[in-house]
Design an enzyme around this catalytic site. Structure first.
Site, PDB file in Angstrom:
ATOM      1  N   ALA A  28       0.867  -1.194   0.000  1.00 49.99           N
ATOM      2  CA  ALA A  28       0.000   0.000   0.000  1.00 49.99           C
ATOM      3  C   ALA A  28       0.899   1.238   0.000  1.00 49.99           C
ATOM      4  O   ALA A  28       0.747   2.161   0.816  1.00 49.99           O
ATOM      5  CB  ALA A  28      -0.973  -0.016   1.180  1.00 49.99           C
ATOM      6  N   HIS A  33       6.596   6.068   1.527  1.00 49.40           N
ATOM      7  CA  HIS A  33       7.469   4.969   1.087  1.00 49.40           C
ATOM      8  C   HIS A  33       8.394   5.442  -0.029  1.00 49.40           C
ATOM      9  O   HIS A  33       9.564   5.067  -0.075  1.00 49.40           O
ATOM     10  CB  HIS A  33       6.627   3.786   0.580  1.00 49.40           C
ATOM     11  N   SER A 181       0.025   7.519   5.939  1.00 47.30           N
ATOM     12  CA  SER A 181      -0.062   6.163   6.471  1.00 47.30           C
ATOM     13  C   SER A 181      -0.920   5.344   5.520  1.00 47.30           C
ATOM     14  O   SER A 181      -1.882   5.874   4.938  1.00 47.30           O
ATOM     15  CB  SER A 181      -0.729   6.190   7.854  1.00 47.30           C
TER      16      SER A 181
END
Ligand code: PAF
Length: 278
Positions: A28, A33, A181
């Site tokens: 996800a 990231h 998140s």
């Protein structure tokens, strides 16, 4: 293991040839990231990303089955970021059915976040050690949003002499302050407004220098959000030593991490900010 795009290997100044950095993730993938992947590329010639939703780190009442799984989009992110290798094992490949041995996060794994998620950090450290053993990177990159996780991974590397350099990457935020998140996608528009109280509380705390004042200012913001619609339910707010996660006292000097966890609707969110106490 899925394919090697072959794009991660161009020599870059200041990066030792032949070095490998791993960014462990549960998929996800979002902009946070991406920033970890870019940070990894500053530390090693080749970058690998692991994508594995680790069942060991979810409690029985937690969101393992509904955790977002977006493999195709994740592979596109990795390709766009020049990731050389994506390691995406299945649970059966990672864990033997008669698995016996795991890593214990010790007392530090039972406090703060660990007191709300029993066994969580044992599961995190077990999978991280396995990923390091399987991929054998020189560098491993983790987000500082999971501050206690990062502290425990550093502890594991020191305590068990794991041959890897751990690098922490900065939290990426939405313009309004919400920390990115994978779980943000669970938030309804109304939940999202209430969720802004986490980062607002950290900013309010950061305006002070004495631990008691920092906590009072942050609590005031969170308390107001408990009366919002939908309400925020606070799990904890702590001002802790960033290496041990034990609460700091009023005579503490140097860095302290102001960490918060709260639930909004069915979504549990965490956030933190490192403050320097004069
Ligand atoms: O931070 C995460 O995404 C996970 O806890 C990690 C480090 C990939 C282990 O499953």
């Amino acid at each position: 293991m899925t394919g090697d795009t072959g794009t991660g290997g161009a020599a870059r100044p200041g990066v030792a040839p032949g070095t490998l950095a791993l960014v462990p993730t549960m998929g996800a993938l979002h902009e946070g990231h991406r920033s970890l992947i870019r940070l990894a590329r500053e530390h090693a010639e080749h970058v690998a990303v692991s994508i594995f939703v680790n069942p060991l780190q979810f409690g029985p009442a937690e969101d393992f089955s509904r955790y977002p799984r977006t493999m195709e989009a994740d592979l596109e992110v990795c390709a766009a970021e020049g990731v050389g290798l994506v390691f995406a094992p299945s649970a059966a490949e990672m864990y033997l059915p008669d698995r016996q041995v795991g890593v214990s996060a010790g007392t530090m794994g039972t406090i703060v976040e660990g007191s709300f998620r029993p066994g969580h950090f044992d599961g995190v450290l077990t999978v991280v050690l396995k990923l390091l053993n399987l991929v054998r990177p020189h560098v491993a990159v983790f987000g500082r949003k999971d501050a206690q996780q990062l502290a425990l991974i550093r502890r594991m590397v020191a305590d068990l002499d794991v041959p890897v350099t751990v690098v922490g990457g900065a939290t990426v935020r939405e313009p309004d302050g919400l920390a990115l998140s994978s779980r943000n996608r669970y938030l309804s528009p109304a939940d999202r407004v209430t969720a802004l109280a986490l980062s607002a509380a950290l900013r309010a705390g950061a305006g002070h220098t004495r631990p008691a004042d920092i906590l009072r200012a942050a609590h005031a913001v969170l308390d107001a959000a408990t009366a919002a619609d939908p309400p925020l339910t606070l799990d904890y707010l702590t001002l802790a030593d960033p290496a041990t996660f034990t609460p700091v006292t009023d005579d503490h000097r140097g860095e302290a991490v102001l960490a918060v966890a709260a639930r909004v609707g069915a979504t549990r969110l965490i956030d933190n900010m490192v403050l320097t106490l004069p």
